[in-house]
Design an enzyme around this catalytic site. Structure first.
Site, PDB file in Angstrom:
ATOM      1  CG  ASP A   1      -0.166  -0.114   2.536  1.00 53.00           C
ATOM      2  OD1 ASP A   1       0.898  -0.757   2.567  1.00 53.00           O
ATOM      3  OD2 ASP A   1      -0.647   0.442   3.537  1.00 53.00           O
TER       4      ASP A   1
ATOM      5  NE  ARG B   1       0.328   3.822   6.531  1.00 50.94           N
ATOM      6  CZ  ARG B   1      -0.710   4.374   5.900  1.00 50.94           C
ATOM      7  NH1 ARG B   1      -0.830   5.695   5.829  1.00 50.94           N
ATOM      8  NH2 ARG B   1      -1.616   3.609   5.343  1.00 50.94           N
ATOM      9  CG  ASP B   2       3.761   1.944  11.713  1.00 45.37           C
ATOM     10  OD1 ASP B   2       2.967   2.426  10.867  1.00 45.37           O
ATOM     11  OD2 ASP B   2       3.609   2.085  12.939  1.00 45.37           O
ATOM     12  CD  GLU B   3      -0.908   0.156   6.708  1.00 50.07           C
ATOM     13  OE1 GLU B   3      -0.864   1.284   7.217  1.00 50.07           O
ATOM     14  OE2 GLU B   3      -1.974  -0.373   6.333  1.00 50.07           O
TER      15      GLU B   3
ATOM     16  CG  ASP C   1      -4.300  -0.632  -1.202  1.00 51.51           C
ATOM     17  OD1 ASP C   1      -5.158  -1.249  -0.545  1.00 51.51           O
ATOM     18  OD2 ASP C   1      -3.793   0.427  -0.812  1.00 51.51           O
TER      19      ASP C   1
ATOM     20  CD1 TRP D   1      -8.303  -4.447   1.077  1.00 54.86           C
ATOM     21  CD2 TRP D   1     -10.221  -3.504   0.411  1.00 54.86           C
ATOM     22  NE1 TRP D   1      -8.174  -3.074   1.170  1.00 54.86           N
ATOM     23  CE2 TRP D   1      -9.320  -2.475   0.767  1.00 54.86           C
ATOM     24  CE3 TRP D   1     -11.481  -3.124  -0.060  1.00 54.86           C
ATOM     25  CZ2 TRP D   1      -9.651  -1.115   0.682  1.00 54.86           C
ATOM     26  CZ3 TRP D   1     -11.810  -1.781  -0.143  1.00 54.86           C
ATOM     27  CH2 TRP D   1     -10.912  -0.810   0.224  1.00 54.86           C
TER      28      TRP D   1
ATOM     29  CD  GLU E   1      -3.347   6.271   3.239  1.00 55.89           C
ATOM     30  OE1 GLU E   1      -2.429   6.908   3.804  1.00 55.89           O
ATOM     31  OE2 GLU E   1      -3.822   5.216   3.693  1.00 55.89           O
TER      32      GLU E   1
ATOM     33  CG  HIS F   1      -1.449   4.742  -0.183  1.00 57.46           C
ATOM     34  ND1 HIS F   1      -0.659   4.523   0.916  1.00 57.46           N
ATOM     35  CD2 HIS F   1      -2.573   3.988   0.008  1.00 57.46           C
ATOM     36  CE1 HIS F   1      -1.284   3.683   1.737  1.00 57.46           C
ATOM     37  NE2 HIS F   1      -2.440   3.335   1.199  1.00 57.46           N
TER      38      HIS F   1
HETATM   39  C1  RAM Z   1      -4.777   1.146   5.041  1.00 51.33           C
HETATM   40  C2  RAM Z   1      -3.885   0.767   3.925  1.00 51.33           C
HETATM   41  C3  RAM Z   1      -4.504   0.371   2.635  1.00 51.33           C
HETATM   42  C4  RAM Z   1      -5.980   0.126   2.707  1.00 51.33           C
HETATM   43  C5  RAM Z   1      -6.422  -0.311   4.053  1.00 51.33           C
HETATM   44  C6  RAM Z   1      -7.905  -0.566   4.140  1.00 51.33           C
HETATM   45  O1  RAM Z   1      -4.172   0.775   6.250  1.00 51.33           O
HETATM   46  O2  RAM Z   1      -2.936   1.777   3.738  1.00 51.33           O
HETATM   47  O3  RAM Z   1      -4.250   1.265   1.597  1.00 51.33           O
HETATM   48  O4  RAM Z   1      -6.277  -0.846   1.749  1.00 51.33           O
HETATM   49  O5  RAM Z   1      -6.062   0.608   5.034  1.00 51.33           O
END
Ligand code: RAM
Length: 891
Positions: free
Chosen positions: A465, A469-471, A478, A530, A741, A762
């Site tokens: 995504d 960041r911490d993701e 996405d 998703w 994003e 994003h």
């Molecule tokens: C966020 C992500 C992503 C999205 C979800 C639902 O944490 O960055 O882009 O698909 O949420």
């Protein structure tokens, strides 16, 4: 010779090293002088040596067929560690016969578990704490008897590793072995090291860091998600000039040490203390006396698979464009581009000097360095100098998403920074570039560049995504919305093949699909739009690359997802239960909510219909009649249920949101008068909003598509060129160099959307790229003939806003190009098609009598043009391969 066979591939890859045991699929491209060239026959020969074609292992003979992609090998079953050579020739519809192509090859890896003699190794826990932060080095010296004819290393790690041989890193892979559903699938890499070995003493080594396997992952900062011990697996096969073999493997005879990399984490960065360097530790003559022993570890071998994805590499280097002293006094480098990768720095400094680099995407309103949106990700790299002349360093096992770099501790920093001592290395899956789009509108061109950079930043082994960041997780939604655009810009075949196999591996028993793949979110799963990645992505791969084998492989996973949905609803044909992200980040969300106003059951049921339809289509392609019937019927029922529930008897969509209307149109859920009315209402919703969108992740990708397809192309163009908030070009005008994003990541007053979820890289909203290629430029595919075997060329032109556009796409058959110029009076359209393809061309606003091609009237015929006819929309032509230059006054 007028017919040429070139660009041979196996599984879409040129000369792949280390393949699996499945029958390879051949592809080639043709070059031909004459328009309208089609292949009528081919011949493939496979041999076990470059000069072995007089005794081929497999020879198809002259085979009447138009297939030039995905032709399946049917010779003797491939064996392990064997290089196969092949060549192709072709015949065309003009009686032409090509020469043999140049010889290409593929080479198998270790095809069965038993062939691994290596053991998993890790430092002896008695000597080195297995949980110690620093990166481990593991090494071994070995002797070779004589000169080497060929040598391969098969290697992998749990954690991420770099392989070394005789003092140098092997290969240019970064973050190997990549990220997969480790419990089910772990890639190993194959390296050709023939030129790196010598008779006598040699040394082999591995550096091993936490990576995705053991390092910090997810915003809850979990670690050890797959295991708590790092380990390496290495097997070197040497073939001597006389044909005898030697094997060197990882085992407890190796030794281990902690090195200069004191800390390395994907999110947080790296700390490197050059004073602790280990010397020439991977050379054969190294004295490892002070090193600890290695210990073996019992880890499954059954999960090993050869590398499937394009390797992750440095694909470009960029230089900082400016040094900035911020109002609060920070020393900051501006890379001029929000990029993903790392900084390579050079420095001369006394031993012990610590240079710190912190990475961020934006400066705040005041111009100060801003890290709030990184959440807990530190994105910080520290280099501690050893004090020996010019020292050069780049972190090994981490990557950062950034445009700005805050520097501390660099000698002389009070007076600025030497820009030439810092190089940005851009890192991502090294996918071949396949598409280009440009037009007369400079801001739209910047948008296209931002889309491409968004893809580069987030296609780092998995489709993430965001990269900062911490993701940085493989969010399914996405990927699902962006896959079509992605497949224009780059060859994403191997990339998604790998990811889809992980998706199937991580799919729940009941068919549910995790929110992220690889799944690291503790089992959270199955939101509409998703989870549909399970169906949409394999279909997109089939449509784009003709990869029927992948479709067949994924078919059970696709069905399982639709069956899962079917079991969820209170009614079998509506999906009105469970958690959904809805139209994520839609602007019609309630205050403080991330979820747009479109009812979630409407979205869920619309995607239910769409996925059921795609499963039916896939079943038809695969010749599974029973499934085709079953899912076709299901599709029909879901569509009816949708209409009953969400379309009023007078043909109105029950939810007054843009996204609800978009989905009804995109997935054919409104028919006849209801369809026309839905399009009208959508157009009105946009007009009433002064040509601004309100759509989130779910509606945005299709918004312009449905407008253009339902009589409102002008409205779509107005949305495209809209510059005020919210719009695509709003972010461009705010200086974006990637896709944000949030539509309002930076607000008109310069303030930010809240820290908690505000990525500036994003790709989701970059999904408009698909419409730019297919509709604005007009380079589209005929869905019934996958991989652009038959293209649909239909430029929709750009109203008063665009006067020209051009798209190029390197399809599996070769390069397709469309470009157009338009003024108030006339149109010029240029089309180029590769041999063995055809296209249906629609020239809007043309009349046959006034249409000229390369200066000559089309009426009466021209080479390559099979037919041409006037229609209500313009002239429709059927054309074959070649280059065409059409010109016409508007009728
Ligand atoms: C966020 C992500 C992503 C999205 C979800 C639902 O944490 O960055 O882009 O698909 O949420």
């Amino acid at each position: 010779m007028s017919l040429l066979v070139k660009a041979l591939t196996v599984g879409g890859r040129p000369n792949p090293l280390g393949t699996d045991g499945k029958p390879p699929q051949f592809g080639w491209k043709l070059e031909a002088a004459r328009r309208g060239t089609l292949q009528t026959a081919y011949r493939i020969q496979v041999a076990d040596a470059e000069d072995g074609f007089d005794r081929p292992l497999w020879d198809t003979g002259k085979t009447e067929s138009d297939a030039s992609i995905r032709v399946t090998y049917e010779g003797p079953a491939p064996v392990s560690r064997m290089r196969y050579f092949y060549r192709v020739k072709a015949w065309d519809n003009f009686g032409g016969e090509s020469d043999w192509s140049e010889i290409a090859w593929w080479e198998t890896g270790l095809l069965s578990e038993d062939e691994w003699q290596a053991r998993w190794i890790t430092p002896d826990p008695a000597a080195i704490d297995p949980l110690a932060e620093p990166v481990f080095a593991l090494r071994k010296s070995f002797e070779l008897k004589s000169d080497v004819r060929s040598a391969r290393v098969y290697a992998t790690g749990v954690g991420v590793y770099d392989l070394y041989l005789n003092g140098e890193k092997v290969g240019d892979d970064i973050l190997a072995p990549g990220w997969t559903s480790y419990r089910n699938r772990l890639q190993y890499q194959t390296y050709d090291v023939t030129d790196r070995l010598r008779a006598g003493s040699n040394g082999l080594g591995v550096l091993l860091a936490n990576g995705w396997y053991k390092g910090d992952l997810t915003w809850s900062d979990k670690s050890c998600l797959y295991g708590d011990r790092r380990a390496a697996l290495v097997q070197l096969h040497v073939t001597y000039a006389d044909g005898t073999e030697e094997i060197v493997v990882s085992d407890p005879t190796w030794s281990a040490a902690l090195g200069p990399i004191r800390y390395s984490e994907i999110y947080h960065g790296e700390i490197y203390d050059a004073r602790l360097e280990l010397g020439q530790w991977s050379r054969g003559d190294f004295d490892a006396a002070g090193w600890a022993a290695a210990a073996s570890l019992d880890l499954p071998m059954s999960v090993l698979v050869p590398q499937e994805n394009w390797p992750t590499r440095v694909t470009e280097t960029i230089r900082p464009v400016a040094f900035i002293r911020t109002p609060s006094g920070e020393a900051v480098l501006d890379m001029g581009q929000n990029m993903v990768g790392r900084i390579r720095l050079s420095v001369e400094a006394p031993a012990g000097t610590a240079v710190r680099l912190q990475h961020a995407e934006v400066l705040d309103k005041e111009g100060n360095f801003y890290v709030g949106n990184l959440r807990s990700a530190k994105q910080t790299v520290e280099y501690i100098a050893k004090g020996e002349g010019t020292e050069t360093y780049a972190p090994h096992f981490t990557f950062q998403g950034f445009r700005y770099v805050k520097v501390e501790g660099y000698p002389g920093i009070e007076n600025g920074l030497p820009l030439d001592r810092f190089v940005g290395e851009v890192i991502h899956s090294d996918m071949p570039r396949s598409g280009e789009f440009e037009c007369s509108h400079e801001l739209v061109n910047q948008l296209q560049r931002n889309i491409v950079w968004g893809q580069r930043g987030n296609f780092l082994d998995v489709p993430t995504d965001c990269p900062q960041r911490d993701e940085r997780l493989g969010w399914t939604g996405d990927a699902q919305v962006f896959v079509w655009t992605a497949a224009f810009n780059y060859d994403v075949g191997p990339f998604f093949q790998k990811w889809l196999r992980d998706l199937a591996a991580d799919q729940k028993e009941d068919g549910g699909v995790p929110f992220v793949i690889p799944d690291v979110l503790d089992g959270d799963h199955s939101s509409a739009a998703w989870g549909d990645a399970a169906v949409v992505v394999p279909w997109a791969m089939y449509a784009t690359y003709g990869d029927k084998a992948l479709l067949a492989e994924q078919f059970d996973s696709m069905k399982a997802w639709v069956d899962y949905i079917r079991a969820q609803g209170e009614s079998e044909y509506l999906w009105n239960t469970g958690f959904h992200f809805g139209d994520w980040l839609g602007l019609d969300a309630k205050e403080n909510s991330y979820v747009g106003a479109t009812p979630r059951d409407l979205i869920a049921t619309a995607f239910y219909a769409y996925s059921a339809k795609l499963v039916r289509d896939a079943a038809e392609v695969l010749g599974r009649e029973e499934d085709a019937r079953k899912y076709g019927e299901l599709y029909g029922r879901v569509v009816s249920a949708f209409r009953e529930e969400f379309v009023t008897p007078s043909g109105r969509i029950a939810a007054p949101t843009q996204t609800a209307h978009v989905l009804a149109l995109m997935f054919d859920l409104a028919e006849g008068e209801a369809r026309a009315r839905t399009a009208r209402e959508l157009n009105k919703l946009i007009e009433d909003n002064e040509f601004h969108l309100t759509t989130g992740f779910v509606g945005t990708p299709y918004l312009c598509h449905v407008l253009s397809a339902n009589g409102y192309h002008e409205t779509a163009l107005k949305l495209l060129v809209q510059e005020s908030y919210p719009s695509w070009l709003y972010s461009v005008n705010q200086g974006a160099t990637t896709i944000w994003e949030h539509w309002d990541g930076i607000k008109p007053d310069g303030s930010f959307w809240s820290d908690d979820m505000n990525s500036y890289n994003h790709y989701a909203y970059g999904a408009i790229g698909d419409w730019l290629y297919r509709v604005v430029a007009g380079l589209d595919a005929d869905g019934r003939a996958p991989a652009y075997k038959r293209a649909r060329i239909e430029p929709r032109f750009g109203g008063e806003w665009l006067t020209s556009a051009r798209a190029a796409y390197d399809s599996a058959y070769g390069r397709i190009e469309v470009s157009w110029r338009a003024d108030g009076m006339s149109r010029a359209v240029e089309v180029a098609l590769p041999p063995n393809t055809t296209a249906e061309v629609l020239l809007r606003g043309a009349a046959l009598d006034a249409l000229r091609e390369s200066g000559r009237p089309v009426r009466g015929g021209a080479e390559g043009i099979a037919s041409a006819a006037d229609t209500a929309d313009g002239v429709r032509l059927a054309v074959g391969s070649g280059v065409y230059r059409f010109e016409y006054p508007l009728a």
